[in-house]
Write an enzyme that holds these catalytic residues in place. Structure first.
Site, PDB file in Angstrom:
ATOM      1  N   HIS A  61       0.858  -1.187   0.000  1.00  0.00           N
ATOM      2  CA  HIS A  61       0.000   0.000   0.000  1.00  0.00           C
ATOM      3  C   HIS A  61       0.894   1.238   0.000  1.00  0.00           C
ATOM      4  CE1 HIS A  61      -3.772   2.211   0.928  1.00  0.00           C
ATOM      5  NE2 HIS A  61      -2.931   3.054   1.535  1.00  0.00           N
ATOM      6  N   ASP A  93      -1.610 -10.428   1.152  1.00  0.00           N
ATOM      7  CA  ASP A  93      -0.887  -9.481   0.290  1.00  0.00           C
ATOM      8  C   ASP A  93      -1.898  -8.757  -0.589  1.00  0.00           C
ATOM      9  OD1 ASP A  93       0.999  -8.066  -1.062  1.00  0.00           O
ATOM     10  OD2 ASP A  93       1.837  -9.767  -2.161  1.00  0.00           O
ATOM     11  N   GLU A 124       0.913  -1.864   4.648  1.00  0.00           N
ATOM     12  CA  GLU A 124       1.444  -0.508   4.542  1.00  0.00           C
ATOM     13  C   GLU A 124       2.693  -0.346   5.402  1.00  0.00           C
ATOM     14  OE1 GLU A 124      -0.126   4.073   4.352  1.00  0.00           O
ATOM     15  OE2 GLU A 124      -1.161   2.703   5.711  1.00  0.00           O
TER      16      GLU A 124
END
Length: 580
Positions: A489, A537, A546
């Site tokens: 992310h 994932d 993230e």
């Protein structure tokens, strides 16, 4: 000879040296003889080395040989066993050995380089032309215009385009701590200039303003930002934020000890800011996120729960940087206040919201290596006891849960787990180096004892888990190993770098795409697995996927702490304690 008297059998002698301050220092044979006499934790039992034998040391006897044949057999068997032992010992010595200190499949040098490279990808402002990250460019060049100040530079916090001063300052403090403790290790693997560049990029930004700039949360590349970037302005009542900046500037001043002008500039700014924050009316002191004008935008991501730990953190680093004893007096006072207000929520963790455990380790180092004595001794004993309790919480499952794969779970319901494992690895390895440097084999807490080797094994286990030795068989450091997250992310990594400008709708398309990121965000440690060792994932799952600059700082510190020096030389050479 007659058997020893009962009183003699139970008597144990501990050897000590006397410091200049006139107090006893711990001996290598019995650490707990003074370290745990503050009566905050139960005393441990005597170590097995100290327990005298229940048998006399010598006996009188007569040897009579009645059968020479059996005697010859006895001599032959004895010699055969002796030579067999010698042969096995030589074989073990000359055969290739697996490194008992580091798993042969783990390349810490490579991991350190990659984890530092992540910060190159997070830089905001006029982007360096020689950066190893080629899919980044200039961004945020108008930051601060709204407040009529220059806030260009710094770091984007995570996968978004926001710059948080609170986490930037924490990150610079932790990276600086690792650099002053392990300067020799960084230099040995040619990463000292790299980490100093990363720290300086952050401290240059912190010097520009004592206010936290925050950007809009739009889904676009940092380089494509054309919208207004609001700035949140805080005053002296943002105690935790100001104290965190004090810690960052103070610790970094020691990193740049060879640059007197820059180091002095950092210390001067730290002292001025410290004066502002401590001069504030105690009734007005508080957390930066408690005031809308200051920390409303940060509240959902980095809500600060206290400011006492930051005050202790900042004062401790300012003392180490300046050697001025009134800062140590402040630090110990703040530490006592923070301990009295400590809650179970953050009791056994070290991360952006709680520095109290890290302060305890630093104060323990001050006690061991600087020995300030009266009037600080009682608080410094408390810091040592607190540190021992923390180490036991890491080592023994009855204090802290673990996943099946061995990852510690200090806060199962609060955020990604890897950030806590990384800092736990760093503190445990660092503390093992402290007591090993003093030639002390271990310590204890309550009914449990721990050794230097146990602390180091634990530190390695957490890093090894992060680097791929886990049930998912996946490295959580992007780019490290054969299998790692590919849907991180992160805007810069997930949007193509093709010199085109993408609007917000384009950004959403890439956010929801099932394709791997077009760029590899090298060295980013993602949030990590859940408490069952499972990992998804998926780009839209921020908790799993993230990275943040704060989390990566803990990993960098742990990695360099575990990196071996040639010839197993002392890892604390040219460390913080030699400089102070």
């Amino acid at each position: 000879m007659p058997p020893p008297k009962e009183s003699e059998k139970n008597h144990v002698t501990y050897m000590h040296t006397v410091s200049e301050a006139g107090r006893l220092l711990p001996s290598s044979s019995r650490w707990n003889s003074i370290a745990l006499d503050f009566n905050l934790t139960p005393k441990s039992s005597a170590s097995y080395e100290s327990i005298p034998s229940q048998y006399p040391k010598s006996v009188d006897c007569n040897l009579v040989i009645t059968d020479k044949k059996h005697f010859h057999i006895f001599i032959f068997v004895t010699l055969a066993i002796f030579f067999a032992i010698i042969a096995v010992a030589l074989l073990v010595h000359f055969l290739p050995q697996k490194d008992k200190h580091q798993d042969s499949s783990i390349n810490l040098k490579l991991a350190i380089n990659q984890a530092l490279t992540f910060y190159d990808a997070q830089k905001s402002g006029n982007y360096p032309k020689n950066s190893p990250v080629k899919y980044r460019g200039d961004s945020g060049l108008k930051d601060g215009n709204q407040a009529k100040t220059n806030l260009i530079g710094g770091y984007y916090d995570s996968g978004n385009n926001i710059k948080f001063t609170f986490t930037t300052a924490y990150t610079m403090t932790l990276l600086s701590w690792s650099a002053v403790e392990y300067q020799t290790k960084y230099a040995d693997i040619d990463e000292l200039d790299h980490v100093k560049d990363i720290i300086r990029w952050g401290t240059d930004y912190l010097l520009k303003a004592f206010i936290p700039p925050n950007g809009s949360n739009n889904l676009r590349l940092p380089e494509d930002m054309s919208y207004a970037r609001p700035v949140s302005v805080c005053d002296g009542s943002a105690t935790d934020l100001a104290a965190e900046i004090v810690a960052a500037l103070s610790s970094a001043s020691m990193v740049f000890n060879d640059d007197k002008d820059y180091s002095g500039k950092l210390v001067l700014a730290a002292e001025r800011l410290y004066e502002v924050v401590t001069r504030e009316d105690p009734k007005k002191q508080g957390t930066y996120t408690s005031v809308d004008a200051c920390g409303k935008q940060a509240r959902t991501l980095y809500n600060s729960s206290s400011y006492q730990d930051e005050l202790a953190w900042g004062a401790t680093w300012l003392f180490l940087a300046t050697k001025k004893t009134h800062y140590l007096a402040n630090a110990t006072d703040f530490f006592l206040s923070a301990k009295s207000d400590e809650t179970n929520l953050d009791k056994e963790v070290f991360y952006w919201n709680n520095k109290l455990n890290a302060v305890a380790v630093l104060l323990s180092g001050i006690r061991y290596f600087q020995d300030p004595g009266f009037p600080y001794e009682d608080v410094l004993k408390l810091s040592s006891n607190s540190t021992h309790s923390l180490m036991c919480s890491y080592l023994f499952k009855k204090y802290m849960s673990r996943t099946t794969g061995g990852l510690i779970i200090p806060k199962p319901e609060n955020g990604p787990l890897l950030q806590y494992a990384a800092t736990a690895s760093f503190l445990s390895k660092l503390y093992s180096d402290y007591i090993d440097h003093l030639k002390i084999s271990g310590a204890s807490c309550e009914t449990d004892e721990f050794s230097v080797a146990m602390l180091r094994d634990f530190a390695r286990s957490q890093v090894n888990y992060i680097l791929g030795q886990n049930p998912m068989k996946m490295s959580y450091l992007v780019g490290y190993g054969d299998k790692f997250p590919v849907h991180v992310h992160h805007r810069s990594a997930s949007i193509p770098w093709d010199k085109r400008t993408y609007n917000c709708d384009d950004g959403k398309t890439w956010l929801n795409s099932k394709n791997p990121n077009p760029q590899i965000l090298l060295g980013a440690m993602v949030g990590g697995p859940d408490t069952n060792d499972n990992f998804i994932d998926q780009r839209s799952n921020q908790r799993f996927n993230e990275p943040t600059i704060a989390s990566n700082a803990g990993l960098v510190a742990a990695l360099v702490a575990l990196q071996d020096l040639p010839n197993n030389s002392d890892g604390l050479k040219n460390s913080l304690w030699e400089w102070t």
